[in-house]
Write an enzyme that holds these catalytic residues in place. Sequence first.
Site, PDB file in Angstrom:
ATOM      1  N   HIS A   1      45.523 -72.190 106.500  1.00  0.00           N
ATOM      2  CA  HIS A   1      45.820 -70.961 105.756  1.00  0.00           C
ATOM      3  C   HIS A   1      46.233 -69.816 106.687  1.00  0.00           C
ATOM      4  O   HIS A   1      46.741 -68.804 106.222  1.00  0.00           O
ATOM      5  CB  HIS A   1      44.646 -70.567 104.851  1.00  0.00           C
ATOM      6  CG  HIS A   1      43.486 -69.902 105.534  1.00  0.00           C
ATOM      7  ND1 HIS A   1      42.358 -70.575 105.936  1.00  0.00           N
ATOM      8  CD2 HIS A   1      43.260 -68.606 105.870  1.00  0.00           C
ATOM      9  CE1 HIS A   1      41.490 -69.738 106.470  1.00  0.00           C
ATOM     10  NE2 HIS A   1      42.017 -68.532 106.451  1.00  0.00           N
TER      11      HIS A   1
ATOM     12  N   ASP B   1      42.258 -77.702 105.449  1.00  0.00           N
ATOM     13  CA  ASP B   1      42.523 -76.359 105.980  1.00  0.00           C
ATOM     14  C   ASP B   1      42.601 -76.356 107.497  1.00  0.00           C
ATOM     15  O   ASP B   1      42.072 -75.473 108.166  1.00  0.00           O
ATOM     16  CB  ASP B   1      41.472 -75.358 105.504  1.00  0.00           C
ATOM     17  CG  ASP B   1      41.906 -73.910 105.757  1.00  0.00           C
ATOM     18  OD1 ASP B   1      43.126 -73.651 105.818  1.00  0.00           O
ATOM     19  OD2 ASP B   1      41.023 -73.042 105.900  1.00  0.00           O
TER      20      ASP B   1
ATOM     21  N   SER C   1      39.411 -66.479 111.127  1.00  0.00           N
ATOM     22  CA  SER C   1      39.897 -67.792 110.692  1.00  0.00           C
ATOM     23  C   SER C   1      40.487 -68.602 111.833  1.00  0.00           C
ATOM     24  O   SER C   1      41.320 -68.111 112.593  1.00  0.00           O
ATOM     25  CB  SER C   1      40.976 -67.614 109.618  1.00  0.00           C
ATOM     26  OG  SER C   1      40.429 -67.205 108.400  1.00  0.00           O
TER      27      SER C   1
END
Length: 354
Positions: A95, A127, A205
Amino acid sequence: MALSGMLVVALIAGGAGGLVGATASSSGDGEAAPDQGPQMNEPPPEAPQRDPDTIAGVAQRVSPSVVYIGSASPVIPGGGSGFVIEGDYVVTNDHVSSELEEAGIRIEYSDGSLSDATVVGADPTSDLAVLALEDPIDVEPLEFGDSEEVIVGDEVIAIGAPLGLAGTVTQGIISATDRPVSPEGEDVGQFYALQTDAAINPGNSGGPLVDLQGRVIGVNSMIITMGGSMGEGTGNIGLGFAIPSSEAQTVVERLIENEGATYADIGAEFDLSSPTAGAVIVDEPGAVERGGPADGAGLEPGDVITFLDTRRVNSGQELLAMLRDRSPGDEVELVYRRDGETVTTDIVLGASGD
């Protein structure tokens, strides 16, 4: 927010990622050779020296291998973090890379060095993504640890650029293992995550979670926040989640080898919003794939799966997470309910995409 035994969590792109801790070595029978730990970067010569097994020592030695991932275009906001592994590849979240790929990806090392990067492979379901660097610099690659050996209370460290604050180091513990989570997002699958109270915020992230030896035991990806919505507008409340290294390493290796990531599949569609305890197969024609594993085992639309081997199944999301720990071809025992009766059957798992 809990949903039928499965946590629904928010992805945390928007800045740099966090670095996650490596696992402690497992003990065996008899005398084992001492674990020397992974090869790590030397701390900057001008910096005060700290013991390598302290929080400060690990941060000094791991930080050079953690990168900020942003857009090559100055008008594209957002970004995340990643970490360098063997072969000068960079691991990050899908992502993160998917939002930046169209305009071009540029990574920045902790010393300010820059390199353009391209996506080698990506798997939205897990992911995870792997990048190749055009102009890598000489840093020690981080090593994956064994997330299966992690226990609650183990110390971990996150390093990255939450909210754009590059080089931020946070420390905490493993708060839970095998936490079933269902990330918000159309393509992201359900899986069991490592839960940590190390501060993780938007921008963490894709960074690694490391132990006091500097091995990566997880890839930071998700948080739960307070308030009406779960997203980037609110900050860390001590509930962060990382993709375990046991899964991440397998997916990363397949992506580098240009092989698509495959997962165990049962060949049935589940009602993920059902309040019924168990994994409810959608009660519609076609919900059980003809000729698939579930069909071969005698399952039908409307059946409710309650156990996978000896583990209770509380929801469809939880069963999908359990399947992530299995491999195509594994034989498992299912217990399910139909019309008030309990049935036990064996099933050989198929592969996603079959």
